[in-house]
Design a protein around this motif. Structure first.
Motif, PDB file in Angstrom:
ATOM      1  N   GLY A  37       0.770  -1.176  -0.152  1.00 41.15           N
ATOM      2  CA  GLY A  37      -0.006   0.055  -0.115  1.00 41.15           C
ATOM      3  C   GLY A  37       0.920   1.261  -0.024  1.00 41.15           C
ATOM      4  N   PHE A  38       1.827   1.184   0.529  1.00 43.30           N
ATOM      5  CA  PHE A  38       3.003   2.279   0.944  1.00 43.30           C
ATOM      6  C   PHE A  38       3.442   2.676  -0.482  1.00 43.30           C
ATOM      7  CE2 PHE A  38       7.149   4.068   1.624  1.00 43.30           C
ATOM      8  CZ  PHE A  38       7.044   5.255   2.146  1.00 43.30           C
ATOM      9  N   MET A  39       3.865   1.453  -1.266  1.00 45.09           N
ATOM     10  CA  MET A  39       4.389   1.776  -2.670  1.00 45.09           C
ATOM     11  C   MET A  39       3.293   2.441  -3.514  1.00 45.09           C
ATOM     12  SD  MET A  39       6.756  -1.589  -3.051  1.00 45.09           S
ATOM     13  CE  MET A  39       7.205  -1.157  -4.815  1.00 45.09           C
ATOM     14  N   ILE A  40       2.103   1.776  -3.541  1.00 43.98           N
ATOM     15  CA  ILE A  40       0.772   2.322  -4.334  1.00 43.98           C
ATOM     16  C   ILE A  40       0.914   4.007  -4.377  1.00 43.98           C
ATOM     17  CG2 ILE A  40      -1.409   2.148  -4.754  1.00 43.98           C
ATOM     18  CD1 ILE A  40      -1.243  -0.769  -4.350  1.00 43.98           C
ATOM     19  N   ARG A  41       0.789   4.281  -3.036  1.00 45.15           N
ATOM     20  CA  ARG A  41       0.542   5.638  -2.691  1.00 45.15           C
ATOM     21  C   ARG A  41       1.775   6.471  -3.114  1.00 45.15           C
ATOM     22  NH1 ARG A  41      -2.264   8.852   1.061  1.00 45.15           N
ATOM     23  NH2 ARG A  41      -1.731  11.187   0.235  1.00 45.15           N
ATOM     24  N   ASN A  42       2.968   6.081  -3.062  1.00 44.00           N
ATOM     25  CA  ASN A  42       4.169   6.908  -3.392  1.00 44.00           C
ATOM     26  C   ASN A  42       4.882   6.766  -4.879  1.00 44.00           C
ATOM     27  OD1 ASN A  42       4.891   8.422  -0.583  1.00 44.00           O
ATOM     28  ND2 ASN A  42       4.310   6.319  -0.073  1.00 44.00           N
ATOM     29  N   VAL A  43       4.225   5.809  -5.618  1.00 41.25           N
ATOM     30  CA  VAL A  43       4.947   5.644  -7.062  1.00 41.25           C
ATOM     31  C   VAL A  43       4.145   6.665  -7.994  1.00 41.25           C
ATOM     32  CG1 VAL A  43       5.251   4.229  -9.045  1.00 41.25           C
ATOM     33  CG2 VAL A  43       5.581   3.377  -6.709  1.00 41.25           C
ATOM     34  N   PRO A  44       4.652   7.698  -8.378  1.00 41.27           N
ATOM     35  CA  PRO A  44       3.717   8.799  -8.905  1.00 41.27           C
ATOM     36  C   PRO A  44       2.767   8.047 -10.084  1.00 41.27           C
ATOM     37  CG  PRO A  44       6.140   9.399  -8.859  1.00 41.27           C
ATOM     38  CD  PRO A  44       6.101   7.904  -8.405  1.00 41.27           C
TER      39      PRO A  44
ATOM     40  N   LYS B 162      -1.428   8.159  -9.343  1.00 40.86           N
ATOM     41  CA  LYS B 162      -2.553   8.924 -10.246  1.00 40.86           C
ATOM     42  C   LYS B 162      -3.811   8.199 -10.416  1.00 40.86           C
ATOM     43  CE  LYS B 162       0.929  12.209 -12.399  1.00 40.86           C
ATOM     44  NZ  LYS B 162       1.686  12.528 -13.655  1.00 40.86           N
ATOM     45  N   HIS B 163      -3.578   6.935 -10.585  1.00 38.59           N
ATOM     46  CA  HIS B 163      -5.104   5.928 -11.255  1.00 38.59           C
ATOM     47  C   HIS B 163      -5.622   5.367  -9.970  1.00 38.59           C
ATOM     48  CE1 HIS B 163      -3.761   7.098 -15.190  1.00 38.59           C
ATOM     49  NE2 HIS B 163      -2.422   6.880 -14.798  1.00 38.59           N
TER      50      HIS B 163
ATOM     51  N   VAL C 172      -0.076   7.150   3.981  1.00 33.99           N
ATOM     52  CA  VAL C 172       1.399   7.495   4.099  1.00 33.99           C
ATOM     53  C   VAL C 172       1.870   8.133   2.999  1.00 33.99           C
ATOM     54  CG1 VAL C 172       3.449   7.307   5.237  1.00 33.99           C
ATOM     55  CG2 VAL C 172       1.672   6.023   6.321  1.00 33.99           C
ATOM     56  N   SER C 173       1.981   9.229   2.992  1.00 38.67           N
ATOM     57  CA  SER C 173       2.601   9.944   1.758  1.00 38.67           C
ATOM     58  C   SER C 173       4.166  10.404   2.162  1.00 38.67           C
ATOM     59  CB  SER C 173       1.791  11.237   1.211  1.00 38.67           C
ATOM     60  OG  SER C 173       2.305  11.909   0.150  1.00 38.67           O
TER      61      SER C 173
END
Length: 516
Positions: free
Chosen positions: A133-140, A144-145, A388-389
């Motif tokens: 979940g952390f990677m999904i939020r912080n990979v640009p 976006k999607h 978490v961003s």
């Protein structure tokens, strides 16, 4: 005469054919021989064909077949969702985001299970779910999607909290608690309250939190994680470590009580933080909520002890359904009418009182609740990681958050060691219990975002404090869950005495299954 003799010769010849080997049937002048030869040759020709049908198989088997099958299932779920709800299942929609987070969390958990280091116990899968979940939020490009509405995310996390509380309530074994007596209550209450107070002091002076927010953060950090402790204790118990003094049973029983105390304290602080009025008014308001929760939980718990009756079919399924629906309604409904925290305590009381009457059927209900938890666990940790961003974190927030968590954790471990003195444990056993009492995961994953969601709805000006609480909860899981699991797996065989009485191990395993 001629006819009779010829018939008898024909019968004798036929009997001879059936008793002879196919290789001896080579007389071309006999029609009967030719027929037999044809039949046998047909059977011989059909044997290889049957063999080919028996051993013919799909060209893809094993892991690759499983991956393709699960991939097709994922695609069909998305197609079905898109055909019903349209744009909600497309990139940017809520259901699309939930599906991506759910399957990414599952893949992250499975991937972490595949990592095997020699002489090191496996890491908890929830860590992989959190990082997914952390990677999904912080990979640009991905962020976006992927979007999930905050209200929907809050509802899912509250349902996950309800499932955790049901498992905690059903997991409380009155006989085990009665047997362990003071040691269990000492281990459950002491470290939780001391760590909550220590975290409040550290966060007030280091993170500059007001005292109300400081104690709210303290109770977020005060809970231990059964999701890490219980599987590790079961593994040690199966191998016979510490069972003579009941250390695995003690830790598993106390973990549920520890969570109950932390959640109750958090709900009390939450109602104080987000309510207006004097301190006395807030305290009386909290006491009223507790009384309402106890009364409602007791009434509903006694109702479920006798309804449905034991002569009904699908008894455990009906009980599991009623427990889930009543508890979810209590948690979500209490928030709807403004009784913050009442639903959680009601859930604990309800599930505990109902479970004491169900005897053997209780294990079947627990299995149903566990299956429900298997669905909500990846959603919970995936959504927590997605909250978490990195871009929104201040430069010094991570450092002071880690310092607060570390100092509070040291106080907790030292307190645990002191409280286990004069309880009949050796020096090594006390060190092990202190180290095993540090993992944090499930309760922090629920309570941290809950403060953030409450602030967004009722007090936007307090959102900065709630984001810091969320960050501290995330870092606490990231630091303590893997390290706690590793310490339990490494120190357990070295510091606990191994007992080789297999009959006693089986007896203790049965009692543990009833407890969990």
């Amino acid at each position: 005469m001629y006819t009779t003799e010829s018939k008898s010769e024909y019968l004798e010849d036929e009997n001879f054919q059936t008793s002879t080997n196919p290789q001896s049937l080579i007389d071309p002048n006999s029609i009967a021989h030719g027929e037999t030869k044809t039949v046998l040759s047909d059977t011989e020709e059909t044997k290889p064909q049957r063999k080919e049908k028996t051993y013919s198989s799909c060209p893809l088997r094993g892991v690759l077949n499983v991956i393709i099958t699960n991939g097709v299932i994922l695609i069909m779920i998305w197609c079905l969702t898109w055909s019903i709800l349209g744009s909600e299942a497309l990139p940017g929609g809520n259901l699309f985001g939930l599906l991506i987070i759910f399957y990414s969390a599952i893949i992250g958990g499975k991937f972490l299970e595949l990592i095997r280091i020699p002489l090191v116990p496996p890491l908890p899968p929830l860590l992989g779910m959190l990082l997914a979940g952390f990677m999904i939020r912080n990979v640009p490009f991905i962020s976006k999607h992927i979007h999930v509405d905050s209200t929907l995310s809050s509802v899912i996390r509250n349902i996950a909290l309800t499932v955790i509380l049901i498992r905690a309530g059903l997991g409380l074994d009155p006989q085990a608690l009665k047997h362990l007596k003071e040691v269990c209550f000492r281990l459950a209450a002491g470290p939780c309250l001391i760590e909550a107070s220590a975290a409040a002091v550290f966060s007030h002076f280091i993170m500059k939190f007001p005292w109300q927010w400081a104690f709210l953060l303290g109770f977020v950090l005060g809970a231990v994680s059964p999701a890490v402790v219980v599987p590790s204790m079961l593994l040690l118990q199966e191998n016979g470590y510490g069972i003579k003094k009941g250390i695995p049973t003690l830790l598993m029983a106390a973990s549920s009580m520890d969570d109950i105390l932390a959640i109750t304290g958090f709900n009390t602080c939450l109602s104080i933080v987000f309510s207006t009025g004097s301190i006395v008014h807030n305290i009386l308001y909290s006491i009223r909520n507790v009384c309402v929760s106890l009364l409602a939980g007791t009434v509903l718990g006694f109702f479920l002890r006798y309804f449905p009756s034991e002569d009904q079919e699908e008894l455990s399924l009906k009980r599991g359904f009623l427990v889930l629906t009543m508890c979810v309604s209590a948690v979500l409904g209490s928030q709807r009418i403004g009784l913050l925290g009442s639903g959680g305590l009601c859930t604990l009381v309800l599930s505990f009182i109902a479970g004491t009457k169900w005897s053997q059927e209780k294990m079947k209900v627990q299995k149903i609740i566990t299956n429900v938890w298997d669905i909500f666990q990846p959603l919970l940790f995936g959504l927590v990681g997605a909250e978490v961003s990195v871009s929104s974190l201040e430069s010094n927030t991570v450092g002071i958050s880690v310092a607060t968590v570390s100092l509070a954790l040291c106080v907790r471990m030292f307190t645990t060691y002191l409280l286990m003195c004069f309880a009949g444990f050796s020096f090594k056993e006390k060190i092990f219990i202190a180290c095993a009492w540090m993992p944090k995961a499930t309760v922090q994953a629920v309570l941290g975002p809950l403060a953030l969601e409450t602030a967004r709805i009722s007090a936007p000006h307090l959102e900065s404090y709630s984001k810091d609480v969320m960050t501290v909860a995330f870092l606490a899981i990231l630091i303590t869950a893997p390290n706690g699991a590793l310490l339990i797996g490494i120190l357990g065989p070295k510091m606990l005495t191994r007992h080789y009485d297999t009959s006693e191990i089986k007896k203790l395993q049965l009692s543990t299954l009833e407890h969990n």
